[in-house]
Design an enzyme around this catalytic site. Structure first.
Site, short mmCIF file in Angstrom:
data_model
loop_
_atom_site.label_atom_id
_atom_site.label_comp_id
_atom_site.label_asym_id
_atom_site.label_seq_id
_atom_site.Cartn_x
_atom_site.Cartn_y
_atom_site.Cartn_z
N ASP A 75 -32.09 -20.20 32.54
CA ASP A 75 -30.35 -19.82 33.62
C ASP A 75 -31.03 -20.68 35.07
O ASP A 75 -32.01 -20.98 35.55
CB ASP A 75 -30.39 -18.75 33.43
N1 URA Z 1 -33.13 -14.49 29.65
C1 URA Z 1 -31.90 -14.49 30.10
O1 URA Z 1 -31.00 -14.06 30.47
N2 URA Z 1 -32.03 -15.93 31.00
C2 URA Z 1 -33.00 -16.81 30.61
O2 URA Z 1 -33.34 -17.94 31.44
C3 URA Z 1 -33.77 -16.66 29.59
C4 URA Z 1 -33.44 -15.23 28.83
#
Ligand code: URA
Length: 233
Positions: free
Chosen positions: A101
């Site tokens: 993310d």
């Molecule tokens: N889980 C999440 O919530 N975000 C990420 O970027 C990777 C795993």
């Protein structure tokens, strides 16, 4: 081509380490034990510990310690910064393997090897990824148990996960969380499902491979050993 060069270029290990594999009798060419200094030609079947070696000279493999504030797409429609902008010039046309993310940090692989990217991200292969997670407040054994055995996201239970509390004070708890799926915002949403808010998230391992001392925002080439490890995960 000399067998040790062939093995090293294919990502098996360094040339010297490949010499040792040959000396130890772990390498075969067309079913016969290889000898040091032997030449191999196109079409020869080379195996290490019985596993065929895939010839891979053309591909590139890099590791980034992604900082937060970057999206994992080649072009962002909202004009935010992308991880592509952190790659050094001249690396060729690489793509990120999977996603982190915008607000997540940590290990992000880049390659132009579509087969490897597919294998590392396909859910059926259950490749483990470990995250350092910081949440607000504490967490009970019951909540940890729910997270480990699976919580419902979008009407479907998450797979089993391994969780270890690594630090805790009055305000925050830090945990290591290992999952083997890659659902959208999975870790954040798993914690939300038990009423916990994630304030920091960093991927620290893919399988057993870690970030090492790579600084935030930095990028480096994978070593031959790391490529071999990932292609055999
Ligand atoms: N889980 C999440 O919530 N975000 C990420 O970027 C990777 C795993």
């Amino acid at each position: 081509m000399r067998i040790n060069k062939y093995l090293a270029e294919s990502g098996v290990a360094s040339r010297r380490a490949c010499d040792k594999l040959i000396a130890d009798g772990r390498v075969k060419v067309n079913g016969k034990p290889a000898s040091l200094g032997e030449d191999v030609a196109d079409g020869d079947e080379v195996t290490v510990d019985g596993k065929p070696v895939q010839r891979r000279t053309a591909h590139s493999y890099y590791l980034m310690n992604k900082p937060k504030g970057y999206v994992c797409t080649v072009k962002d429609d909202k004009d935010r910064k992308t991880v592509m902008q952190l790659l050094p010039a001249g690396v060729g046309r690489l793509f990120p393997v999977g996603r982190l993310d915008y607000d997540t940090e940590g290990m992000l692989l880049f390659t132009d090897d579509g087969d490897l990217a597919f294998r590392l991200t396909h859910p059926k292969n259950e490749i483990e990824k470990t995250y350092l997670v910081k949440i607000e407040g504490g967490i009970t054994d019951v909540e940890l148990g729910r997270l480990c055995s699976g919580v419902e996201l979008d009407g479907k239970l998450t797979g089993k996960s391994r969780i270890r509390v690594v630090a805790a004070d009055k305000r925050f708890t830090k945990l290591h969380v290992t999952i083997h799926e890659g659902r959208n915002r999975q870790v954040r949403r798993m914690f939300e499902a038990v009423g916990k808010h994630v304030v920091f998230l960093k991927r620290i391992k893919i399988g057993d491979m870690g970030l090492g001392s790579l600084e935030r925002g930095a990028v480096r080439k994978l070593t031959a050993e790391e490529i071999f490890y990932l292609t055999n995960l």
